[in-house]
Design a protein around this motif. Structure first.
Motif, short mmCIF file in Angstrom:
data_model
loop_
_atom_site.label_atom_id
_atom_site.label_comp_id
_atom_site.label_asym_id
_atom_site.label_seq_id
_atom_site.Cartn_x
_atom_site.Cartn_y
_atom_site.Cartn_z
N ALA A 190 0.84 -1.20 0.00
CA ALA A 190 0.00 0.00 0.00
C ALA A 190 0.87 1.25 0.00
O ALA A 190 2.02 1.25 0.45
CB ALA A 190 -0.92 0.01 1.21
N SER A 191 0.28 2.33 -0.51
CA SER A 191 0.86 3.67 -0.42
C SER A 191 -0.14 4.56 0.30
O SER A 191 -1.35 4.31 0.26
CB SER A 191 1.16 4.22 -1.82
N TRP A 192 0.36 5.61 0.95
CA TRP A 192 -0.55 6.50 1.65
C TRP A 192 0.06 7.88 1.86
O TRP A 192 1.27 8.05 1.85
CB TRP A 192 -0.99 5.90 2.99
N LYS A 193 -0.85 8.81 2.04
CA LYS A 193 -0.47 10.18 2.40
C LYS A 193 -1.36 10.61 3.56
O LYS A 193 -2.57 10.38 3.53
CB LYS A 193 -0.67 11.13 1.22
N VAL A 194 -0.76 11.23 4.57
CA VAL A 194 -1.50 11.65 5.75
C VAL A 194 -1.66 13.17 5.74
O VAL A 194 -0.67 13.92 5.60
CB VAL A 194 -0.77 11.21 7.04
N LEU A 511 -7.55 11.12 -7.45
CA LEU A 511 -6.85 9.88 -7.75
C LEU A 511 -7.74 8.90 -8.51
O LEU A 511 -7.29 8.20 -9.42
CB LEU A 511 -6.35 9.22 -6.46
N ARG A 512 -9.00 8.85 -8.12
CA ARG A 512 -9.92 7.91 -8.77
C ARG A 512 -10.23 8.33 -10.22
O ARG A 512 -10.48 7.47 -11.08
CB ARG A 512 -11.22 7.82 -7.97
N GLU A 513 -10.18 9.64 -10.48
CA GLU A 513 -10.49 10.12 -11.82
C GLU A 513 -9.26 10.16 -12.73
O GLU A 513 -9.39 10.24 -13.95
CB GLU A 513 -11.10 11.53 -11.73
N ALA A 514 -8.07 10.09 -12.13
CA ALA A 514 -6.84 10.20 -12.92
C ALA A 514 -6.58 8.92 -13.70
O ALA A 514 -6.92 7.82 -13.26
CB ALA A 514 -5.67 10.50 -12.00
N ASP A 515 -5.98 9.09 -14.90
CA ASP A 515 -5.59 7.92 -15.68
C ASP A 515 -4.45 7.17 -15.01
O ASP A 515 -4.36 5.95 -15.08
CB ASP A 515 -5.14 8.36 -17.09
N THR A 518 -0.45 7.29 -9.86
CA THR A 518 0.90 7.58 -9.34
C THR A 518 1.35 8.97 -9.75
O THR A 518 2.00 9.68 -8.96
CB THR A 518 1.90 6.53 -9.85
N ALA A 519 1.02 9.38 -10.96
CA ALA A 519 1.41 10.73 -11.42
C ALA A 519 0.68 11.78 -10.61
O ALA A 519 1.25 12.81 -10.22
CB ALA A 519 1.12 10.88 -12.91
N GLU A 523 2.23 14.83 -7.58
CA GLU A 523 1.92 16.25 -7.52
C GLU A 523 1.30 16.67 -6.20
O GLU A 523 1.03 17.86 -5.99
CB GLU A 523 0.97 16.62 -8.67
N ASN A 524 1.04 15.73 -5.31
CA ASN A 524 0.34 16.05 -4.06
C ASN A 524 1.19 15.73 -2.83
O ASN A 524 0.75 15.05 -1.89
CB ASN A 524 -0.99 15.29 -3.98
#
Length: 629
Positions: A190-194, A511-515, A518-519, A523-524
């Motif tokens: 998993a990856s995550w951002k807090v 993220l859900r709408e992005a193609d 990861t890209a 940016e976030n």
């Protein structure tokens, strides 16, 4: 209070109570005192009584086990005497149900099984081997007869047999073991951002109206804790005993009056031949052996070859030295009336047929005063202190009732000092108030509202307390001005947490709408990327993140699972579950066996609980919980 005296009625205390005519009346009732009532009954299982004394004994055992778990003393907030007694009663009911079921099913403990169990007990071993001498010494020290001990072990084996038999019916499907093992050893990537709530400080979002609304909606959050201070009298038996002074003449007089208590008991060395069966075949075999003894055959040889008592047969039937109270009452009657070297006729008991021979007699002997002086003095001190305690308890309880609005008369009569506690609440306190029973008594309406003295309160250290409330501060809602800053800080913290969540949810949508998620993530800000997480506790993860990741559904092939969760203290984590590996390679034979044992234990326990529930449903059970008070 009477219950406390009853529970303490053992050893030296029993000698005091025996001499007090009023105590037996109070404890057991007139009918039982005169022999007409029989033992008090706590429950009845299919017509079989469970005695109150047995429930109290089981409760003491459970209480002792709890004390060991807590390092010696049970925290008073945990101790629930009534609950322990009720649990003890249910334990004995279940044991009786199992015993009856075992008898009905024909379960029996073979003599060899009993022998193996006893020989395997470390307490009876010396240098790793069973010691008959140690076995006899320890049983004698506890005044337990070998017959009773063997019967208890046999009963324990039978109980274990039926329990294992029922638990063995909980068959575990191998496919379930495989699935459980793979799930238990699963790895999630998993990856995550807090989004930290501290990054969304909003000092200006809370106005006076919001503070007033929160205050009005949550008065319980700002209500002071009701508390009291009490005065109390504490009767401490150790303090009484420390103040007892006895003279040499009193010690000698106590010895003279109670000389029989300091006698070495009569001891008889006994041999036995035992046939376990009580039917006609058993009787025929025992009478055949008795006839062979009449014909001159050696007792020891016959015992070694034919006796079915596994603990004595290989030593010629020798029971060693026996004192009164060591054996079954029927056997004891024969042994202590049998002349030395005379062989008894066959004796029938519920444990089988016996032939007995007394090989030596050591008459009882009074121990000289000088040999037992310390014991006599301590016994006199104990009895004197107990009498003082009983007298003081009588005065304490009577005067506390006679003068319900003051402790002074009881203090004057007993010589106890009126002490004062600190402030304490229903839920906690220091000093005397650390005991839950003290707090419960102080907040009893009869004490708190009516202003009466409390009833006698027994503490774990055997002391007794009577109290009354001196000061009372009722619970009240604190003024708004006093809690305004606290509310503002709370609302600001909630606003910051909401802002962190809103920012996280906005990123989830991106993220859900992005193609390419990861890209978008690059940016976030900073992310923890592609971290492998197992079910082992991970101290370096934000609080709650591990549980959240293992609750997410596994992503489909070539996909990820994007979600969010509150973690820590108001923070919000955006998570991307990238992969789930079931751990096929990591599960070895040992791990599968651990899984099989864990699931098997769970299945077996469930089966056994169901069996007990079925037994209880089929049985006729009567409970008399009031008899336990």
């Amino acid at each position: 209070m009477l219950q406390a005296i009853r529970d303490r009625a053992s050893g030296w205390l029993a000698y005091v109570i025996i001499g007090l005519i009023t105590i037996p009346f109070a404890l057991w009732g007139l009918g039982e005192y005169f022999g007409g009532a029989g033992p008090l009954v706590a429950a009845e299982v299919n017509g079989t009584d469970i005695a109150v004394r047995d429930v109290h004994q089981e409760a003491r055992a459970q209480r002792d086990e709890m004390a060991r778990m807590f390092g010696g003393e049970i925290p008073d907030d945990v101790l629930d005497e009534q609950g322990i007694r009720l649990q003890a009663m249910e334990t004995l009911i279940r044991q009786e149900l199992l015993r009856q079921a075992a008898d009905s099913a024909g379960f029996k403990a073979a003599g060899d099984s009993v022998l193996r169990e006893i020989r395997g007990m470390p307490v009876f071993q010396e240098e790793g081997r069973f010691s008959r001498e140690r076995y006899s010494q320890l049983l004698n020290a506890q005044r337990i007869s070998p017959a009773d001990f063997e019967q208890d072990i046999a009963r324990s084996i039978v109980m274990s047999q039926i329990q294992r038999g029922i638990q063995a019916t909980g068959v575990v499907p191998e496919a379930l073991v495989e699935d459980y093992s793979r799930l238990r050893n699963q790895t999630r990537v998993a990856s995550w951002k807090v989004f930290a709530a501290d990054d969304f400080d909003r000092p200006d979002v809370v106005d006076d109206d919001a503070i007033r609304d929160y205050y009005d909606a949550n008065p319980e959050d700002f209500t002071t804790t009701e508390r009291v201070r009490v005065s109390y009298l504490r009767l401490d038996p150790e303090g009484l005993e420390a103040g007892v002074d006895v003279t040499e003449d009193q010690v000698r007089e106590h010895y003279r009056v109670n000389r029989s208590r300091y006698e070495e008991p009569e001891l008889r060395e006994v041999r036995q031949i035992r046939i376990q069966d009580t039917d006609e075949d058993g009787e025929a075999r025992i009478r055949e052996l008795r006839s062979r003894l009449d014909d001159g055959e050696d007792f020891g040889d016959l015992a070694e070859e034919y006796s079915e008592d596994s603990l004595t047969a290989d030593r010629g039937g020798s029971l060693g030295e026996v004192a009164r109270g060591d054996l079954d009452s029927t056997l004891e009657t024969v042994i202590f009336t049998l002349p030395k070297d005379l062989i008894s006729q066959p004796v029938r008991t519920d444990r089988g047929w016996f032939i007995l021979e007394v090989t030596s007699i050591q008459e009882s002997r009074a121990q000289p005063f000088e040999e037992v002086r310390e014991e006599v003095e301590q016994d006199l001190r104990d009895r004197t202190a107990e009498q003082l305690q009983i007298d003081a308890l009588d005065d304490l309880m009577a005067l506390a009732i006679e003068f319900p609005d003051t402790l002074e008369p009881a203090a004057d009569a007993t010589g106890l000092e009126v002490q004062t506690s600190d402030w304490f609440s229903r839920g906690s306190g220091d000093g005397i108030a650390r005991h839950r029973s003290i707090r419960d008594a102080a907040f009893d309406p009869r004490v708190l509202e009516d202003g009466n003295n409390s009833e006698a309160i027994d503490l774990q250290d055997r002391s007794t307390v009577i109290l009354r409330v001196d000061e009372h501060e009722p619970a009240e809602v604190r003024p708004l001005a006093e809690v305004e800053d606290e509310i503002r800080e709370r609302l600001q913290r909630q606003a910051a947490a909401d802002a962190a969540r809103e920012a996280g949810e906005a990123l989830i949508e991106q993220l859900r709408e992005a193609d390419d998620w990861t890209a978008e993530a690059v940016e976030n800000g900073e992310w923890s990327r592609s971290v492998e997480i197992t079910r082992e506790r991970a101290a370096d993860l934000p609080t709650g993140l591990q549980d959240h990741l293992f609750r997410l559904p596994a992503p489909g092939e070539g996909a990820v699972e994007i979600a969010g969760a509150r973690v820590g203290d108001g923070d919000f984590a955006v998570t991307v579950l990238e992969a789930v590996r079931m751990g096929e390679d990591a599960v070895d034979a040992a791990a599968r066996q651990r899984a099989r044992d864990q699931i098997g234990n769970a299945y077996g326990s469930a089966e056994f609980r169901s069996y007990l529930a079925w037994l209880e449903e089929q049985a006729e059970i009567k409970r008399f919980p009031d008899a336990l008070d």
